[in-house]
Design an enzyme around this catalytic site. Sequence first.
Site, PDB file in Angstrom:
ATOM      1  N   ARG A  52      29.721  75.010  44.920  1.00 46.87           N
ATOM      2  CA  ARG A  52      30.305  74.417  46.136  1.00 46.87           C
ATOM      3  C   ARG A  52      29.883  72.955  46.307  1.00 46.87           C
ATOM      4  O   ARG A  52      30.567  72.178  46.975  1.00 46.87           O
ATOM      5  CB  ARG A  52      29.897  75.218  47.383  1.00 46.87           C
ATOM      6  N   TYR A 106      53.111  61.517  53.619  1.00 50.76           N
ATOM      7  CA  TYR A 106      53.360  62.944  53.370  1.00 50.76           C
ATOM      8  C   TYR A 106      53.161  63.693  54.700  1.00 50.76           C
ATOM      9  O   TYR A 106      52.233  63.378  55.459  1.00 50.76           O
ATOM     10  CB  TYR A 106      52.381  63.426  52.294  1.00 50.76           C
ATOM     11  N   ASP A 178      46.736  56.940  48.963  1.00 49.93           N
ATOM     12  CA  ASP A 178      47.264  58.126  48.276  1.00 49.93           C
ATOM     13  C   ASP A 178      48.301  57.628  47.264  1.00 49.93           C
ATOM     14  O   ASP A 178      49.369  57.148  47.635  1.00 49.93           O
ATOM     15  CB  ASP A 178      47.903  59.058  49.305  1.00 49.93           C
ATOM     16  N   LYS A 203      50.107  67.600  41.341  1.00 48.46           N
ATOM     17  CA  LYS A 203      51.351  66.993  40.847  1.00 48.46           C
ATOM     18  C   LYS A 203      51.161  66.502  39.397  1.00 48.46           C
ATOM     19  O   LYS A 203      50.917  67.294  38.517  1.00 48.46           O
ATOM     20  CB  LYS A 203      51.786  65.873  41.781  1.00 48.46           C
TER      21      LYS A 203
HETATM   22  C1  LIG Z   1      52.000  62.293  48.479  1.00 49.61           C
HETATM   23  C2  LIG Z   1      51.288  63.592  48.665  1.00 49.61           C
HETATM   24  N1  LIG Z   1      50.006  63.583  49.038  1.00 49.61           N
HETATM   25  C3  LIG Z   1      49.318  64.734  49.238  1.00 49.61           C
HETATM   26  C4  LIG Z   1      49.923  65.957  49.078  1.00 49.61           C
HETATM   27  C5  LIG Z   1      49.133  67.228  49.330  1.00 49.61           C
HETATM   28  O1  LIG Z   1      48.776  67.792  48.120  1.00 49.61           O
HETATM   29  P1  LIG Z   1      48.314  69.324  47.956  1.00 49.61           P
HETATM   30  O2  LIG Z   1      49.525  70.162  48.139  1.00 49.61           O
HETATM   31  O3  LIG Z   1      47.710  69.356  46.587  1.00 49.61           O
HETATM   32  O4  LIG Z   1      47.295  69.576  49.036  1.00 49.61           O
HETATM   33  C6  LIG Z   1      51.259  66.017  48.669  1.00 49.61           C
HETATM   34  C7  LIG Z   1      51.920  67.325  48.472  1.00 49.61           C
HETATM   35  O5  LIG Z   1      53.111  67.416  48.260  1.00 49.61           O
HETATM   36  C8  LIG Z   1      51.971  64.798  48.472  1.00 49.61           C
HETATM   37  O6  LIG Z   1      53.268  64.789  48.091  1.00 49.61           O
END
Ligand SMILES: Cc1ncc(COP(=O)(O)O)c(C=O)c1O
Length: 394
Positions: A52, A106, A178, A203
Site C-alpha cells: 500500500r 474530464y 493531465d 488509456k
Molecule cells: C483525460 C482523462 N483523465 C482522467 C481520466 C480518469 O481515468 P481513470 O478512468 O483511469 O480513473 C480519464 C478517463 O476517461 C480521462 O479521459
Amino acid sequence: MDRDPRSSLATRAIHGGAVPLVEGAPVVPPPVQSATFVGGGPDGDPDLLYTRYGNNPTQRALGGRIASLEGTEAGVGVGSGMAAIALAILSLVEAGDRIVSSRFLYGATRSFMDSELPRRGVSVDWVDPWEPGSWEDAVGPGTRLLYVESPVNPTLRIVDVREVVKVAREHGIPVVMDATFSSPANFRPGEHGVDLVIHSATKYLGGHSDLIAGVVAGSGERIQAITRLLHLYGPALDPHTAWLLDRGIRTLHVRMERHNRNALELARWFETAPEVTRVVHPGLPSHPDHRLAAELMDGFGGMLAVELKGGGPAADAFCRALALATVAPSLGGVETLVSLPRLTSHRGMSRADREVAGIPEGLVRISAGIEGLEDLKEDFARALGAAAEVADSA
Ligand SMILES: Cc1ncc(COP(=O)(O)O)c(C=O)c1O
C-alpha cells in the site's frame, strides 16, 4: 544510459528506470505479488516495505520507468487516473486555498473540483484557457496551483501550456497537467516546465483496455508528498496491474506511431464524406489549434471526432451499424472504440451547454486503434451509409 534524457523515447520506454541485469537474472522481472516484506523487527531497516505504501519492487520499477519517459526525477503509479488526479491536487492544497483550473476537463475531474474540493475548504476559479490573459487574471493571493488538461475531450483543443507555466512561475506556484490524451510519446509536459504530469494509464500507457491505473511524474519531493497521501487514502496499484502496465509501456512508441497515423488518415478520409459536416483532429489544418499542435507535439494523437448530418439519430444509426469498431467509453487501446459524448462523457451537461462547448448531438468520438486502416474505413463507410439513411428520411 537508460535514464539519459538524450536516449530516444522508444529506448526509454523499454529500458528506462531498469536496474542493470546480472548473469542469470530474468530479462523480464516477474511481478512481486506480495502484500508485505520481511522487516520491522528489532534489527531490521526502519523503512518498511508494504505494497500500500507504493514501495513494492514492481511498483518502484514502474515509477522509475514513468520518470524516465517523462524526463522527471520521480514517478508513481496509483490505482486509477482519478486517484492520480485526486492525490496530486490534495498533495498541494489545504483548507482556505484556491486553485485556478481550465474549465474544459474530464467529467469526473470537474465533479471532483465542483463537489469534493469545496468539502475540504478548497475553491476553484475557472478559466477559458484560450482567452488571452485569463490565467493571469484568475490568480489571486490564495491560489496554490494551476490545473490544465490537454488535449481536451472531445474537441481535442490544445492548451499552450508554456503560457500557463509562465504565469505560474511569476507567482511561484506549480502547474499540474493531465496529459492522458497525448501520452508521453506525443507530448511530455515536464519538458515545458509542468511540475506534476498526470496520466490515466488506463488509456495509452496500458494500451490494451485491460487495466485501470494512473501515474504521476514530477520532482522527487512532489512525488514523495503524493506517496504520503497514498499511505493515508490507500489507492495503491496492485503489483500485477503495475507489471501489466509496465509491459504495455514497452510498446508505447510503436503503438502511438500507428494510433497517430490511423487517426490522421481516418480524419482526412472522413473529411471527404458527404455525410459528415465537421471533422475534429489536431492534425487537420481546419482544427483551431493545428499550428500549436504541430509546434508542440511529436504526433497529433489517436483521437478524432466527426459530426454527422442528421444529429443524434444519425449518430445512433452510425454506432448501430459498426461491426469492427466497438461502441464503448474509454480510449487508447489497440482496438478502435467509438463513443457518443452526449450519452457518455458529457451526459451530465445540458444539451445547450454541450452546444456551447462544441459538442453537438451528432458528434461521434473515435479512439483510433491500430487495426488495418482499410478495414476501419470499410466499417466506417457502412456506418456512414446507415447514418445517411436516417438523415435523409428526417
Ligand atoms: C483525460 C482523462 N483523465 C482522467 C481520466 C480518469 O481515468 P481513470 O478512468 O483511469 O480513473 C480519464 C478517463 O476517461 C480521462 O479521459
